[in-house]
Write a protein that holds these residues in place. Structure first.
Motif, PDB file in Angstrom:
ATOM      1  N   LEU A  95     119.580  79.747  53.286  1.00 13.79           N
ATOM      2  CA  LEU A  95     119.010  79.150  54.493  1.00 13.79           C
ATOM      3  C   LEU A  95     117.592  78.691  54.172  1.00 13.79           C
ATOM      4  CD1 LEU A  95     120.061  81.967  56.998  1.00 13.79           C
ATOM      5  CD2 LEU A  95     121.281  79.819  56.586  1.00 13.79           C
ATOM      6  N   ASP A  96     117.375  77.393  54.158  1.00 19.97           N
ATOM      7  CA  ASP A  96     116.045  76.837  53.943  1.00 19.97           C
ATOM      8  C   ASP A  96     115.512  76.340  55.277  1.00 19.97           C
ATOM      9  OD1 ASP A  96     115.796  77.352  51.312  1.00 19.97           O
ATOM     10  OD2 ASP A  96     115.751  75.280  50.628  1.00 19.97           O
ATOM     11  N   ALA A  97     114.464  77.000  55.768  1.00 17.71           N
ATOM     12  CA  ALA A  97     113.843  76.604  57.032  1.00 17.71           C
ATOM     13  C   ALA A  97     112.546  75.879  56.752  1.00 17.71           C
ATOM     14  CB  ALA A  97     113.595  77.835  57.900  1.00 17.71           C
ATOM     15  N   GLU A  98     112.257  74.894  57.550  1.00 19.32           N
ATOM     16  CA  GLU A  98     110.968  74.229  57.447  1.00 19.32           C
ATOM     17  C   GLU A  98     110.417  73.967  58.838  1.00 19.32           C
ATOM     18  OE1 GLU A  98     111.917  69.492  56.966  1.00 19.32           O
ATOM     19  OE2 GLU A  98     112.025  70.712  55.150  1.00 19.32           O
ATOM     20  N   MET A  99     109.110  73.843  58.920  1.00 15.61           N
ATOM     21  CA  MET A  99     108.466  73.623  60.207  1.00 15.61           C
ATOM     22  C   MET A  99     108.973  72.333  60.835  1.00 15.61           C
ATOM     23  SD  MET A  99     104.696  72.436  58.979  1.00 15.61           S
ATOM     24  CE  MET A  99     104.417  70.795  58.311  1.00 15.61           C
ATOM     25  N   ALA A 100     108.971  72.303  62.160  1.00 16.57           N
ATOM     26  CA  ALA A 100     109.422  71.124  62.895  1.00 16.57           C
ATOM     27  C   ALA A 100     108.531  70.951  64.120  1.00 16.57           C
ATOM     28  CB  ALA A 100     110.888  71.273  63.307  1.00 16.57           C
ATOM     29  N   GLU A 112     104.349  79.360  55.678  1.00 13.86           N
ATOM     30  CA  GLU A 112     104.509  78.953  57.070  1.00 13.86           C
ATOM     31  C   GLU A 112     104.810  77.465  57.210  1.00 13.86           C
ATOM     32  OE1 GLU A 112     101.799  80.513  59.884  1.00 13.86           O
ATOM     33  OE2 GLU A 112     101.757  82.479  58.966  1.00 13.86           O
ATOM     34  N   ALA A 113     105.172  76.809  56.127  1.00 14.14           N
ATOM     35  CA  ALA A 113     105.672  75.439  56.174  1.00 14.14           C
ATOM     36  C   ALA A 113     107.152  75.404  55.801  1.00 14.14           C
ATOM     37  CB  ALA A 113     104.880  74.529  55.245  1.00 14.14           C
ATOM     38  N   ARG A 114     107.510  76.168  54.754  1.00 18.11           N
ATOM     39  CA  ARG A 114     108.910  76.249  54.326  1.00 18.11           C
ATOM     40  C   ARG A 114     109.214  77.680  53.889  1.00 18.11           C
ATOM     41  NH1 ARG A 114     110.739  72.511  49.906  1.00 18.11           N
ATOM     42  NH2 ARG A 114     112.757  72.802  50.887  1.00 18.11           N
ATOM     43  N   SER A 165     101.014  73.604  51.728  1.00 20.13           N
ATOM     44  CA  SER A 165     102.457  73.385  51.839  1.00 20.13           C
ATOM     45  C   SER A 165     102.796  72.547  53.072  1.00 20.13           C
ATOM     46  CB  SER A 165     103.185  74.724  51.900  1.00 20.13           C
ATOM     47  OG  SER A 165     104.579  74.535  51.911  1.00 20.13           O
ATOM     48  N   GLU A 166     102.044  72.731  54.153  1.00 19.90           N
ATOM     49  CA  GLU A 166     102.273  71.922  55.354  1.00 19.90           C
ATOM     50  C   GLU A 166     102.042  70.446  55.068  1.00 19.90           C
ATOM     51  OE1 GLU A 166     101.260  74.504  59.321  1.00 19.90           O
ATOM     52  OE2 GLU A 166      99.600  74.114  57.956  1.00 19.90           O
ATOM     53  N   ARG A 167     101.032  70.150  54.297  1.00 19.44           N
ATOM     54  CA  ARG A 167     100.737  68.754  53.965  1.00 19.44           C
ATOM     55  C   ARG A 167     101.910  68.111  53.224  1.00 19.44           C
ATOM     56  NH1 ARG A 167      95.010  68.046  54.424  1.00 19.44           N
ATOM     57  NH2 ARG A 167      93.985  70.035  54.856  1.00 19.44           N
TER      58      ARG A 167
END
Length: 419
Positions: free
Chosen positions: A152-157, A62-64, A251-253
């Motif tokens: 497609l690489d998505a990351e939190m924003a 849930e970060a990437r 992963s968020e960190r």
């Protein structure tokens, strides 16, 4: 036959032009004559066969999260963002999706993934996100066998970043992906340090032997003070991964540090051990093989942080396995060791250290391939004397001074070497 049609049209138009219906008949016949002169292929164009998407996979957290779709031929595509709820739209030419639906099942950042035809000439993939997202990579890459893959690489924003993507995009042209931090590091004169207060929220961490103070409270107090002191140094900027009692996945960190263009990542902890007589600070760097049993056990406990809060560790953050990334990791590891050495040297004679104070193990939070990272165990809450020090503001200030000194010396060496 075409000559007969033209002749009939000419005769009709040459009749009584004053009559309204005769004029309509004339126009119809002229159009028919023109159509009859066109090549047969232009009247009935053969539709292009659809692209074949024969494989798909989703990985991440849930970060990437990374989505890869394999195509028989090179696909043209465009990306757009839609709000309420947050969605990423990927438009494709006519595509036959020839893989099992479960291969593109939602996970990680996405709670729903749908795909299908939008008509005879187009198809669409709709990625519904759990939180605001952005694509750091959106590109077609060639495979060795002549096929292609859409990556497609998505990351939190943040909500603000996503809102800006929605506002500034132009549906008439494809939206460019946000440059990946690893591929395009921000070039500035600011040396940025990401200060990570371990644990938080539902994950309280260790508990003090005497006062029962949770580790998350101690690490946050140290992190805020360290960031405050670093921000007083000219040319250095400190950013906190968390500034309150909030849970962050491992992963968020790391993602927050990368989004902040961090040049260093320092994660602060104060764990417990079964041997209550062991005390002192320890600096850890990343290694797949632990330096000793204590380091191995400590890393295993810290890596359980996500599971304690209901997160899954089935797969780590998406990464590209190539030579460039491997070289980046090696260089980053060398810098991480240099930072750890500076910390130990700054602490010696000033702050209590355990035997062999620089150790290493497989800490998930240290796995950023492009940011030198260390995990600092400030002391052990299982030891009564260490617990007293960890709660003492004057001792905290002394530790912070030594950390600032270590980071300044590391930065000076890095700048001298052109870093």
């Amino acid at each position: 036959m075409r000559a007969d049609v033209k002749a009939s049209a000419a005769t009709a138009c040459g009749g009584s032009p004053q009559r309204f219906f005769a004029r309509i008949a004339c126009a119809v016949l002229l159009l028919a004559a023109f159509a009859a002169t066109l090549p047969f292929s232009s009247a009935r164009a053969t539709p292009q066969p659809p692209l074949l998407a024969f494989s798909a996979r989703v990985a991440g957290d849930e970060a990437r999260t990374r989505i890869v779709i394999e195509f028989e031929k090179k696909p043209e595509f465009s990306v757009h963002y839609v709000a309420a709820p947050e969605r990423v739209i990927v438009d494709l030419p006519a595509t036959a999706f020839g893989f099992p639906a479960e291969d593109l099942a939602a996970r990680g950042l996405f709670k729903d993934i749908r795909y299908g035809a939008m008509g005879e000439s187009s198809a669409r993939i709709v990625l519904t996100a759990k939180r605001p997202v952005k694509l750091s990579i959106a590109e077609v890459q060639s495979n060795d066998n002549g096929s292609y893959r859409l990556v497609l690489d998505a990351e939190m924003a943040s909500k603000e970043v996503f809102a800006d993507l929605v506002k500034t995009q132009n549906w008439a042209t494809p939206t460019a992906a946000v440059p990946d931090a690893l591929a395009m590091a921000e070039k500035d004169n600011v040396f940025t340090v990401a200060v990570d207060a371990g644990h938080g929220g539902i994950d309280a961490g260790a508990t003090g032997a005497g006062t029962k103070t949770p580790e998350k409270t101690i690490t946050l107090a140290f992190a805020k003070t360290l960031a405050e002191q670093l921000n007083k140094v000219e040319g250095i900027k400190a950013v906190l991964t968390r500034d309150d009692d909030t849970f962050l996945s491992l992963s968020e960190r790391v993602t927050l540090a990368r989004q902040g263009h961090a040049d260093l990542f320092v994660s602060l902890h104060a764990d417990t051990l079964g041997q209550k007589d062991i005390r002192g600070a320890t600096v850890y760097t990343l290694s797949d093989k632990a330096s000793d049993r204590m380091a191995e056990n400590l890393a295993a406990r810290e890596n359980l942080s996500d599971e304690l809060a209901g997160y899954t560790l089935q797969s780590g953050p998406p990464e590209v396995a190539d030579i460039l990334l491997d070289l980046t990791r090696r260089e980053t590891q060398a810098f991480s060791i240099a930072l750890a050495t500076n910390v130990v040297q700054s602490f010696e004679g000033q702050i209590g250290l355990i035997n062999n104070p620089h150790r290493y193990a497989g800490f998930q939070v240290l796995r950023a391939p492009d940011i030198p990272s260390v995990l600092l165990e400030l002391g052990f809450l299982s030891n009564v004397e260490d617990e007293k020090l960890l709660l003492d503001e004057s001792w905290r200030s002394k530790v912070i001074d030594r950390m600032v000194d270590a980071i300044k010396r590391y930065r000076a060496r890095a700048m001298a070497n052109g870093g």
